[in-house]
Design a protein around this motif. Structure first.
Motif, PDB file in Angstrom:
ATOM      1  N   THR A   1      16.414  58.611  29.292  1.00 40.59           N
ATOM      2  CA  THR A   1      15.028  60.079  29.444  1.00 40.59           C
ATOM      3  C   THR A   1      14.719  60.262  28.948  1.00 40.59           C
ATOM      4  O   THR A   1      14.285  61.600  30.181  1.00 40.59           O
ATOM      5  N   GLN A   2      13.895  60.904  27.936  1.00 45.56           N
ATOM      6  CA  GLN A   2      12.851  61.734  27.779  1.00 45.56           C
ATOM      7  C   GLN A   2      11.404  60.854  29.100  1.00 45.56           C
ATOM      8  O   GLN A   2      11.132  61.926  28.695  1.00 45.56           O
ATOM      9  N   LEU A   3      11.566  59.828  28.943  1.00 49.11           N
ATOM     10  CA  LEU A   3      10.718  59.291  30.017  1.00 49.11           C
ATOM     11  C   LEU A   3      10.682  59.791  31.183  1.00 49.11           C
ATOM     12  O   LEU A   3       9.412  60.106  31.802  1.00 49.11           O
ATOM     13  N   GLY A   4      11.539  59.843  31.392  1.00 51.15           N
ATOM     14  CA  GLY A   4      12.371  60.165  32.913  1.00 51.15           C
ATOM     15  C   GLY A   4      11.486  62.257  33.718  1.00 51.15           C
ATOM     16  O   GLY A   4      11.578  62.703  33.996  1.00 51.15           O
TER      17      GLY A   4
ATOM     18  N   SER B   1       6.014  57.834  20.319  1.00 51.94           N
ATOM     19  CA  SER B   1       5.128  58.492  20.572  1.00 51.94           C
ATOM     20  C   SER B   1       4.480  57.921  21.794  1.00 51.94           C
ATOM     21  O   SER B   1       5.386  56.907  22.720  1.00 51.94           O
ATOM     22  N   VAL B   2       4.317  58.699  23.132  1.00 47.05           N
ATOM     23  CA  VAL B   2       3.784  58.505  24.356  1.00 47.05           C
ATOM     24  C   VAL B   2       2.476  59.253  24.747  1.00 47.05           C
ATOM     25  O   VAL B   2       2.486  60.159  24.323  1.00 47.05           O
TER      26      VAL B   2
ATOM     27  N   VAL C   1      11.307  49.469  35.715  1.00 47.41           N
ATOM     28  CA  VAL C   1      10.331  50.141  34.313  1.00 47.41           C
ATOM     29  C   VAL C   1       9.545  48.656  34.361  1.00 47.41           C
ATOM     30  O   VAL C   1      10.557  47.830  33.298  1.00 47.41           O
ATOM     31  N   THR C   2       8.745  47.937  34.616  1.00 50.50           N
ATOM     32  CA  THR C   2       8.603  46.944  34.206  1.00 50.50           C
ATOM     33  C   THR C   2       6.822  47.082  32.873  1.00 50.50           C
ATOM     34  O   THR C   2       6.590  48.449  32.550  1.00 50.50           O
ATOM     35  N   LEU C   3       7.120  46.327  31.925  1.00 49.73           N
ATOM     36  CA  LEU C   3       6.566  46.398  31.282  1.00 49.73           C
ATOM     37  C   LEU C   3       5.200  45.393  30.876  1.00 49.73           C
ATOM     38  O   LEU C   3       5.111  44.778  31.454  1.00 49.73           O
ATOM     39  N   SER C   4       3.998  46.492  30.896  1.00 49.18           N
ATOM     40  CA  SER C   4       2.707  46.202  31.076  1.00 49.18           C
ATOM     41  C   SER C   4       1.734  45.989  30.401  1.00 49.18           C
ATOM     42  O   SER C   4       1.704  47.075  29.445  1.00 49.18           O
ATOM     43  N   ASP C   5       0.936  45.337  29.943  1.00 48.23           N
ATOM     44  CA  ASP C   5      -0.542  45.799  28.826  1.00 48.23           C
ATOM     45  C   ASP C   5      -1.868  46.928  29.550  1.00 48.23           C
ATOM     46  O   ASP C   5      -2.728  47.366  28.994  1.00 48.23           O
TER      47      ASP C   5
ATOM     48  N   LEU D   1      12.810  57.060  37.781  1.00 50.11           N
ATOM     49  CA  LEU D   1      11.975  57.556  36.883  1.00 50.11           C
ATOM     50  C   LEU D   1      10.276  57.887  37.844  1.00 50.11           C
ATOM     51  O   LEU D   1       9.844  57.267  39.025  1.00 50.11           O
ATOM     52  N   ALA D   2       9.663  58.448  37.189  1.00 53.45           N
ATOM     53  CA  ALA D   2       8.336  59.053  38.151  1.00 53.45           C
ATOM     54  C   ALA D   2       7.053  58.095  37.727  1.00 53.45           C
ATOM     55  O   ALA D   2       6.534  57.447  38.254  1.00 53.45           O
ATOM     56  N   ILE D   3       7.760  56.631  36.715  1.00 53.08           N
ATOM     57  CA  ILE D   3       7.385  55.813  35.986  1.00 53.08           C
ATOM     58  C   ILE D   3       7.488  54.663  36.416  1.00 53.08           C
ATOM     59  O   ILE D   3       8.581  54.009  36.144  1.00 53.08           O
ATOM     60  N   ASP D   4       6.519  53.598  36.871  1.00 50.10           N
ATOM     61  CA  ASP D   4       6.777  52.907  36.875  1.00 50.10           C
ATOM     62  C   ASP D   4       6.151  51.475  36.482  1.00 50.10           C
ATOM     63  O   ASP D   4       7.245  49.767  36.301  1.00 50.10           O
ATOM     64  N   ALA D   5       5.532  51.728  35.367  1.00 50.04           N
ATOM     65  CA  ALA D   5       5.664  50.987  34.452  1.00 50.04           C
ATOM     66  C   ALA D   5       5.126  51.617  32.431  1.00 50.04           C
ATOM     67  O   ALA D   5       4.820  52.496  32.674  1.00 50.04           O
ATOM     68  N   VAL D   6       5.234  50.609  31.976  1.00 48.70           N
ATOM     69  CA  VAL D   6       4.859  51.081  30.342  1.00 48.70           C
ATOM     70  C   VAL D   6       4.649  49.777  29.257  1.00 48.70           C
ATOM     71  O   VAL D   6       5.254  48.865  29.712  1.00 48.70           O
TER      72      VAL D   6
END
Length: 166
Positions: free
Chosen positions: A159-162, A106-107, A65-69, A38-43
């Motif tokens: 998949t959508q986040l990818g 939504s993102v 993917v890490t979960l972070s505030d 994934l292009a994102i590593d945190a959400v």
């Protein structure tokens, strides 16, 4: 006779090994088993407490993917909605049930609160057969089907986040 059986089994095992090595060496993978990075590593996951939220958290963690505030992207996940539809009418002993699960999402970017995905919708459906005379088995089958749907929605979301870039 025993020697022939041994030779035949040995050759069959060798053939299966050669085929397996060839397929693995050529880059063959079963569909859905290869994860793309994934292009994102945190959400930052904003969602109601639910089994779907737990499944999404687990799927994101498994994808790295890490979960972070403080993550650059905010994932807003709505509550799941489940429809239970009987496909066979009447007083039959066996019933075919269709379960349909829908969840909005939504993102948005944290930096400017701009929406990358405004009104996304995750949707999945499955069917299962039940015997109306056994309510315990019916409940267990429904729980298994719901778990399968939640897992499918989490994979769809991944998949959508990818496809997004922060």
């Amino acid at each position: 006779m025993k020697r022939r059986t041994f030779l035949a089994r040995s050759l069959a095992a060798l053939g299966i090994g050669v085929i397996g090595s060839t397929l693995a060496g050529c880059g063959f993978h079963l569909r859905g088993t290869q994860q793309q990075p994934l292009a994102i590593d945190a959400v930052d996951l904003k969602a109601p407490v639910s089994l779907l939220t737990d499944e999404v958290s687990r799927t994101l963690a498994n994808a790295g993917v890490t979960l972070s505030d403080q993550a650059p992207l905010i994932l807003n996940l709505g509550a799941e909605r489940v429809e239970d539809i009987s496909l066979r009418g009447g007083g039959m002993i066996n019933d075919e049930i269709e379960l349909r699960m829908v969840a909005p999402y939504s993102v948005q970017r944290r930096s400017d609160n701009a929406y990358l995905v405004t009104q996304g919708r995750l949707e999945s459906a499955t069917t299962y057969l039940v015997n109306n005379d056994d309510p315990l088995v019916r409940d267990e089958l429904q729980a298994n089907a719901l778990a399968e749907l939640r897992s499918d929605l989490a994979r769809q979301l991944l998949t959508q986040l990818g496809t997004l870039t922060p």
